[in-house]
Design a protein around this motif. Structure first.
Motif, PDB file in Angstrom:
ATOM      1  N   MET A   1       6.836 -23.264  -0.764  1.00 43.29           N
ATOM      2  CA  MET A   1       8.240 -23.480  -1.116  1.00 43.29           C
ATOM      3  C   MET A   1       8.828 -22.130  -1.522  1.00 43.29           C
ATOM      4  O   MET A   1       8.307 -21.462  -2.413  1.00 43.29           O
ATOM      5  CB  MET A   1       8.373 -24.485  -2.261  1.00 43.29           C
ATOM      6  CG  MET A   1       9.802 -24.892  -2.524  1.00 43.29           C
ATOM      7  SD  MET A   1      10.660 -25.579  -1.085  1.00 43.29           S
ATOM      8  CE  MET A   1       9.726 -27.061  -0.802  1.00 43.29           C
ATOM      9  N   THR A   2       9.896 -21.752  -0.857  1.00 41.78           N
ATOM     10  CA  THR A   2      10.453 -20.413  -1.000  1.00 41.78           C
ATOM     11  C   THR A   2      11.918 -20.503  -1.402  1.00 41.78           C
ATOM     12  O   THR A   2      12.667 -21.322  -0.883  1.00 41.78           O
ATOM     13  CB  THR A   2      10.319 -19.653   0.345  1.00 41.78           C
ATOM     14  OG1 THR A   2       8.935 -19.636   0.710  1.00 41.78           O
ATOM     15  CG2 THR A   2      10.828 -18.233   0.228  1.00 41.78           C
TER      16      THR A   2
ATOM     17  N   GLN B   1      21.583  -7.778  -0.498  1.00 45.57           N
ATOM     18  CA  GLN B   1      20.145  -7.723  -0.738  1.00 45.57           C
ATOM     19  C   GLN B   1      19.647  -9.101  -1.155  1.00 45.57           C
ATOM     20  O   GLN B   1      20.389  -9.907  -1.696  1.00 45.57           O
ATOM     21  CB  GLN B   1      19.801  -6.700  -1.822  1.00 45.57           C
ATOM     22  CG  GLN B   1      19.971  -5.279  -1.376  1.00 45.57           C
ATOM     23  CD  GLN B   1      19.473  -4.296  -2.424  1.00 45.57           C
ATOM     24  OE1 GLN B   1      19.368  -4.625  -3.602  1.00 45.57           O
ATOM     25  NE2 GLN B   1      19.171  -3.094  -1.990  1.00 45.57           N
ATOM     26  N   THR B   2      18.377  -9.366  -0.886  1.00 49.13           N
ATOM     27  CA  THR B   2      17.813 -10.671  -1.223  1.00 49.13           C
ATOM     28  C   THR B   2      16.603 -10.526  -2.136  1.00 49.13           C
ATOM     29  O   THR B   2      15.884  -9.531  -2.083  1.00 49.13           O
ATOM     30  CB  THR B   2      17.375 -11.434   0.045  1.00 49.13           C
ATOM     31  OG1 THR B   2      16.431 -10.635   0.753  1.00 49.13           O
ATOM     32  CG2 THR B   2      18.545 -11.741   0.942  1.00 49.13           C
ATOM     33  N   GLU B   3      16.422 -11.531  -2.954  1.00 45.31           N
ATOM     34  CA  GLU B   3      15.227 -11.664  -3.775  1.00 45.31           C
ATOM     35  C   GLU B   3      14.534 -12.940  -3.327  1.00 45.31           C
ATOM     36  O   GLU B   3      15.151 -14.007  -3.266  1.00 45.31           O
ATOM     37  CB  GLU B   3      15.593 -11.768  -5.251  1.00 45.31           C
ATOM     38  CG  GLU B   3      14.392 -11.964  -6.149  1.00 45.31           C
ATOM     39  CD  GLU B   3      14.793 -12.117  -7.606  1.00 45.31           C
ATOM     40  OE1 GLU B   3      14.047 -12.796  -8.335  1.00 45.31           O
ATOM     41  OE2 GLU B   3      15.838 -11.588  -8.005  1.00 45.31           O
ATOM     42  N   VAL B   4      13.248 -12.844  -3.003  1.00 46.46           N
ATOM     43  CA  VAL B   4      12.487 -13.982  -2.501  1.00 46.46           C
ATOM     44  C   VAL B   4      11.398 -14.318  -3.511  1.00 46.46           C
ATOM     45  O   VAL B   4      10.631 -13.439  -3.918  1.00 46.46           O
ATOM     46  CB  VAL B   4      11.860 -13.665  -1.119  1.00 46.46           C
ATOM     47  CG1 VAL B   4      11.042 -14.851  -0.619  1.00 46.46           C
ATOM     48  CG2 VAL B   4      12.939 -13.287  -0.115  1.00 46.46           C
ATOM     49  N   THR B   5      11.336 -15.584  -3.926  1.00 52.55           N
ATOM     50  CA  THR B   5      10.273 -16.038  -4.820  1.00 52.55           C
ATOM     51  C   THR B   5       9.575 -17.240  -4.193  1.00 52.55           C
ATOM     52  O   THR B   5      10.171 -17.980  -3.404  1.00 52.55           O
ATOM     53  CB  THR B   5      10.822 -16.416  -6.210  1.00 52.55           C
ATOM     54  OG1 THR B   5      11.848 -17.403  -6.074  1.00 52.55           O
ATOM     55  CG2 THR B   5      11.386 -15.193  -6.925  1.00 52.55           C
ATOM     56  N   GLU B   6       8.305 -17.416  -4.549  1.00 55.80           N
ATOM     57  CA  GLU B   6       7.499 -18.510  -4.002  1.00 55.80           C
ATOM     58  C   GLU B   6       7.122 -19.477  -5.105  1.00 55.80           C
ATOM     59  O   GLU B   6       6.856 -19.066  -6.240  1.00 55.80           O
ATOM     60  CB  GLU B   6       6.256 -17.939  -3.322  1.00 55.80           C
ATOM     61  CG  GLU B   6       6.601 -17.050  -2.143  1.00 55.80           C
ATOM     62  CD  GLU B   6       5.384 -16.447  -1.469  1.00 55.80           C
ATOM     63  OE1 GLU B   6       4.301 -16.390  -2.092  1.00 55.80           O
ATOM     64  OE2 GLU B   6       5.525 -16.028  -0.307  1.00 55.80           O
ATOM     65  N   HIS B   7       7.057 -20.780  -4.747  1.00 54.71           N
ATOM     66  CA  HIS B   7       6.899 -21.831  -5.755  1.00 54.71           C
ATOM     67  C   HIS B   7       5.933 -22.925  -5.330  1.00 54.71           C
ATOM     68  O   HIS B   7       6.255 -24.104  -5.371  1.00 54.71           O
ATOM     69  CB  HIS B   7       8.274 -22.430  -6.072  1.00 54.71           C
ATOM     70  CG  HIS B   7       9.241 -21.411  -6.557  1.00 54.71           C
ATOM     71  ND1 HIS B   7       9.345 -21.047  -7.871  1.00 54.71           N
ATOM     72  CD2 HIS B   7      10.122 -20.626  -5.879  1.00 54.71           C
ATOM     73  CE1 HIS B   7      10.252 -20.098  -8.000  1.00 54.71           C
ATOM     74  NE2 HIS B   7      10.741 -19.823  -6.804  1.00 54.71           N
ATOM     75  N   GLY B   8       4.726 -22.571  -4.926  1.00 53.73           N
ATOM     76  CA  GLY B   8       3.698 -23.562  -4.643  1.00 53.73           C
ATOM     77  C   GLY B   8       3.586 -23.946  -3.182  1.00 53.73           C
ATOM     78  O   GLY B   8       4.467 -23.676  -2.371  1.00 53.73           O
ATOM     79  N   LEU B   9       2.472 -24.592  -2.853  1.00 56.82           N
ATOM     80  CA  LEU B   9       2.154 -24.988  -1.481  1.00 56.82           C
ATOM     81  C   LEU B   9       2.652 -26.396  -1.189  1.00 56.82           C
ATOM     82  O   LEU B   9       2.548 -27.285  -2.037  1.00 56.82           O
ATOM     83  CB  LEU B   9       0.648 -24.915  -1.255  1.00 56.82           C
ATOM     84  CG  LEU B   9       0.003 -23.549  -1.461  1.00 56.82           C
ATOM     85  CD1 LEU B   9      -1.517 -23.655  -1.367  1.00 56.82           C
ATOM     86  CD2 LEU B   9       0.533 -22.552  -0.445  1.00 56.82           C
TER      87      LEU B   9
END
Length: 109
Positions: A79-80, A92-100
């Motif tokens: 989940m992105t 500009q972008t900031e990308v974070t990840e939040h689990g499978l």
């Protein structure tokens, strides 16, 4: 509010559901297999997709975000969240990840 769907019967069902609920500020469009999202209506302040982007972050959807916009969806099973232009230089972008997670594949042309 705009939603896009590849499967025609689901478009019809969604339209019927919106109509039966009296929701008139949203529309469901039949998606084009070669185009992600709905670039004609861009830019958007929020984008949510619920099919797995198996080829990495779908840049064509990121391009449809306005500065200050947020996109959420599964990318390569993770989940992105993409925040565009929030606290950074415009564009500009900031990308974070939040689990499978597991989702059906996102159809990319």
């Amino acid at each position: 509010m705009v939603g896009v769907e590849l499967i025609s019967p689901l478009v019809d069902r969604s339209r019927d559901a919106l109509s039966s609920l009296g929701i008139d500020n949203a529309q469901i469009l039949l998606a084009n297999r070669d185009i992600l999202g709905h670039p004609e209506g861009a830019p958007y302040d929020r984008i949510l997709f619920s099919a797995n982007a198996e080829r990495g972050l779908p840049t064509s959807l990121v391009e449809q975000l306005t500065d200050g916009g947020i996109m959420v969806g599964p990318v390569d099973g993770v989940m992105t969240v993409v925040a565009k232009g929030l606290g950074q230089t415009a564009g500009q972008t900031e990308v974070t990840e939040h689990g499978l997670y597991r989702f059906v594949p996102l159809q990319e042309g």
